[in-house]
Design a protein around this motif. Structure first.
Motif, short mmCIF file in Angstrom:
data_model
loop_
_atom_site.label_atom_id
_atom_site.label_comp_id
_atom_site.label_asym_id
_atom_site.label_seq_id
_atom_site.Cartn_x
_atom_site.Cartn_y
_atom_site.Cartn_z
N ALA A 197 0.70 -1.31 -0.01
CA ALA A 197 0.10 0.24 -0.01
C ALA A 197 0.89 1.37 0.01
O ALA A 197 0.38 2.22 -0.65
N ASN A 198 1.85 1.20 0.68
CA ASN A 198 2.96 2.50 0.50
C ASN A 198 4.01 2.49 -0.46
O ASN A 198 4.85 3.18 -0.35
N THR A 199 3.62 1.87 -1.45
CA THR A 199 4.74 1.90 -2.78
C THR A 199 4.85 3.21 -3.29
O THR A 199 5.97 3.84 -3.58
N GLY A 200 3.86 4.04 -3.40
CA GLY A 200 3.83 5.38 -3.99
C GLY A 200 4.76 6.35 -3.18
O GLY A 200 5.65 7.14 -3.38
N GLU A 201 4.45 5.93 -1.94
CA GLU A 201 5.20 6.82 -0.94
C GLU A 201 6.77 6.64 -1.07
O GLU A 201 7.66 7.38 -1.00
N LEU A 202 6.91 5.25 -1.05
CA LEU A 202 8.49 4.91 -1.11
C LEU A 202 9.04 5.28 -2.34
O LEU A 202 10.36 5.88 -2.14
N PHE A 203 8.35 5.38 -3.46
CA PHE A 203 9.05 5.94 -4.81
C PHE A 203 9.41 7.48 -4.51
O PHE A 203 10.24 7.99 -4.97
N LYS A 204 8.56 7.94 -3.97
CA LYS A 204 8.79 9.75 -3.70
C LYS A 204 9.86 9.89 -2.72
O LYS A 204 10.88 10.59 -2.93
N ARG A 205 10.09 9.06 -1.75
CA ARG A 205 11.14 8.99 -0.74
C ARG A 205 12.50 8.58 -1.58
O ARG A 205 13.69 9.16 -1.12
N TYR A 207 17.33 8.83 -6.00
CA TYR A 207 17.73 7.80 -6.84
C TYR A 207 17.07 7.35 -8.17
O TYR A 207 17.36 6.46 -8.57
N VAL A 208 16.69 8.68 -8.70
CA VAL A 208 15.73 8.23 -9.75
C VAL A 208 16.61 7.67 -11.17
O VAL A 208 15.94 7.02 -12.30
N SER A 209 17.66 8.05 -11.02
CA SER A 209 18.68 7.35 -12.27
C SER A 209 18.97 5.87 -11.92
O SER A 209 19.27 5.16 -12.75
N MET A 210 18.64 5.33 -10.92
CA MET A 210 18.98 3.88 -10.60
C MET A 210 17.55 3.09 -11.27
O MET A 210 16.70 3.71 -11.79
N ASN A 211 17.69 1.83 -11.90
CA ASN A 211 16.65 1.31 -12.34
C ASN A 211 15.80 0.87 -11.08
O ASN A 211 15.86 -0.40 -10.46
#
Ligand code: COA
Ligand code: ZN
Length: 310
Positions: free
Chosen positions: A60-68, A72-76
Motif C-alpha cells: 500500500a505504501n509503494t507510491g510513498e516509497l518511490f517519492k522518498r 535515486y531516480v537514475s537507478m533502475n
C-alpha cells in the motif's frame, strides 16, 4: 560448460519478497533496505507494486516509497503493475520503469488479477501505448511460464505464442517467471535456447522460486542457454499470495555467491548484501531461507566460513 562473464541481478525482495509477510513494513524501513541494496551495488530493484491495497496491503505504501527514493531516480527502480490503472498511478508517483504482470495460465491469471490471459494481452496494448507516449520503460513478466499450480503443465506452444505477441510491440525486458517452483533445469535450458535463437534482439530475464529446491540450478541452466538477467530476492523471501503453496524466490546472496565463485561478475558487494540480509531478518523477526546468511560465504582464498558469519 558455456558460461558468461557477467549477469544482471534484479532484487525483488521489496515487492515479491514482502507480499507474503505478516508484518507490514513502514516506508522508512523499506527506504532503508532499498538504500542498503543500492549501496551494495545491486543494479536493479523492483521495490513495490500498484495493486489494490485490499488484496496486497504490504504494497500500500509503494507510491510513498518511490517519492522518498526520488534522488535515486537514475537507478533502475521498478514497480509492478497489473493494469492501466496501476500504470497511471505509478507514473503519477514518478516511476519510470514498469513491470506489467500476467500469467500464462487463465486460472492463475483470474486468481491473481481477475482477468483471462487474453484480456491481459489486450491490456498490454493499452499500457504499452500509455508508456510509449510518456517515455516510460515497460517490462513484461509472464507468471506460471514453467507450470501452473492450478493447471499443471503449460504447453510450450502457448508460451511461445504469448511471447511472439508481446515482442511485436518491443517491450524493454521480458521475464519468464516460475511462480511456484515447478521449472526444472532441462525445461529452462530448452525453452530459453529456443527463445534466444528466435528473438536474439530481446533481453530475457528469469524469475525462479526455490519452492522445490531447483532455483540455483535453474539459474545455471538459464545461463547455459544464454540468459544474462535474473530476478532474486534478498534473504530468499517471496511468494505469490494467489498461488497455493507459494514460497520464496532464490535468495540474492545465494545466487551472487554461486556466480562469484564461478568467476561470473554481478558488480554486487556480497558482504554488504549479507549484512543487509541480516538486517532484514532482524526487522521481520524470523529466520530467512538464505543459505549464505546462515553459513557465511565461502571464499576460495580464505576458506574460513565462520569468519563471515552474521
Ligand atoms: N491499484 C489500486 N486499485 C485498483 C487498481 C490498481 N492497480 N486497479 C483497479 N483498482 C480498483 C478500482 O479503482 C476499483 O476501486 P473501487 O472499488 O474503489 O471503485 C476496484 O479496484 C475494482 O476495479 P476493477 O478494475 O474491477 O479491479 P478488480 O477487482 O478486477 O481487481 C486488481 C484487479 C488487479 C486491481 C486486483 O485483482 C489486484 O490488486 N490484485 C493483486 C495482484 C497482485 O498484486 N498479485 C501479486 C503480484 S504478481
Ligand atoms: Zn515471484
Amino acid at each position: 560448460m558455456e558460461l558468461v562473464e557477467k549477469v544482471v541481478i534484479n532484487d525483488v525482495m521489496l515487492r515479491d519478497g514482502l507480499q507474503l509477510e505478516n508484518k507490514l513494513l513502514s516506508v522508512d524501513e523499506k527506504y532503508d533496505l532499498a538504500v542498503n541494496l543500492i549501496e551494495a551495488k545491486v543494479p536493479t530493484l523492483e521495490i513495490g507494486s500498484f495493486v489494490h491495497p485490499k488484496f496486497v496491503p504490504q504494497m500500500a505504501n509503494t507510491g510513498e516509497l518511490f517519492k522518498r527514493l526520488d534522488k535515486y531516480v537514475s537507478m533502475n527502480l521498478v514497480a509492478l503493475v497489473p493494469n492501466l490503472k496501476g500504470a497511471r498511478r505509478a507514473v503519477e508517483y514518478g516511476v519510470s520503469q514498469l513491470n506489467f504482470v500476467f500469467s500464462a495460465s487463465d486460472t492463475h491469471n483470474l486468481e491473481n488479477v481477475r482477468q483471462t490471459t487474453e484480456e491481459s494481452l489486450k491490456n498490454y496494448e493499452l499500457i504499452k501505448g500509455f508508456c510509449d507516449e510518456r517515455n516510460v520503460k515497460l517490462d513484461v513478466s509472464i507468471a506460471t511460464s514453467f507450470g501452473c499450480p492450478f493447471e499443471g503443465e503449460i504447453p510450450t506452444g502457448r508460451i511461445k505464442a504469448i511471447i511472439n505477441k508481446i515482442i511485436e510491440r518491443k517491450p524493454n525486458i521480458v521475464t519468464l517467471a516460475d511462480t511456484t517452483g515447478m521449472a526444472n533445469p532441462k525445461q529452462v535450458y530448452l525453452l530459453m535456447k529456443t527463445l534466444n535463437e528466435k528473438h536474439p534482439e530481446q533481453r530475457f530475464n528469469l524469475h525462479f522460486h526455490n519452492t522445490r529446491g531447483m532455483g540455483l540450478t535453474n539459474i545455471l541452466a538459464g545461463i547455459q542457454a544464454g540468459v544474462q538477467s535474473f530476478d532474486t530476492a534478498l534473504g530468499g523471501l517471496g511468494g505469490c499470495p494467489f498461488a497455493p503453496g507459494a514460497t520464496g524466490n532464490v535468495s540474492t546472496e545465494d545466487a551472487v555467491h554461486m556466480l562469484h565463485n564461478m568467476g561470473i561478475s554481478t558488480g554486487i558487494n556480497l558482504d554488504d548484501l549479507i549484512v543487509t540480509s541480516a538486517k532484514l531478518r532482524e526487522i521481520l523477526g524470523h529466520e530467512l531461507s538464505s543459505s549464505v546468511l546462515k553459513a557465511g560465504k565461502y571464499d576460495r582464498k580464505y576458506p574460513v566460513p565462520s569468519k563471515n558469519k552474521h
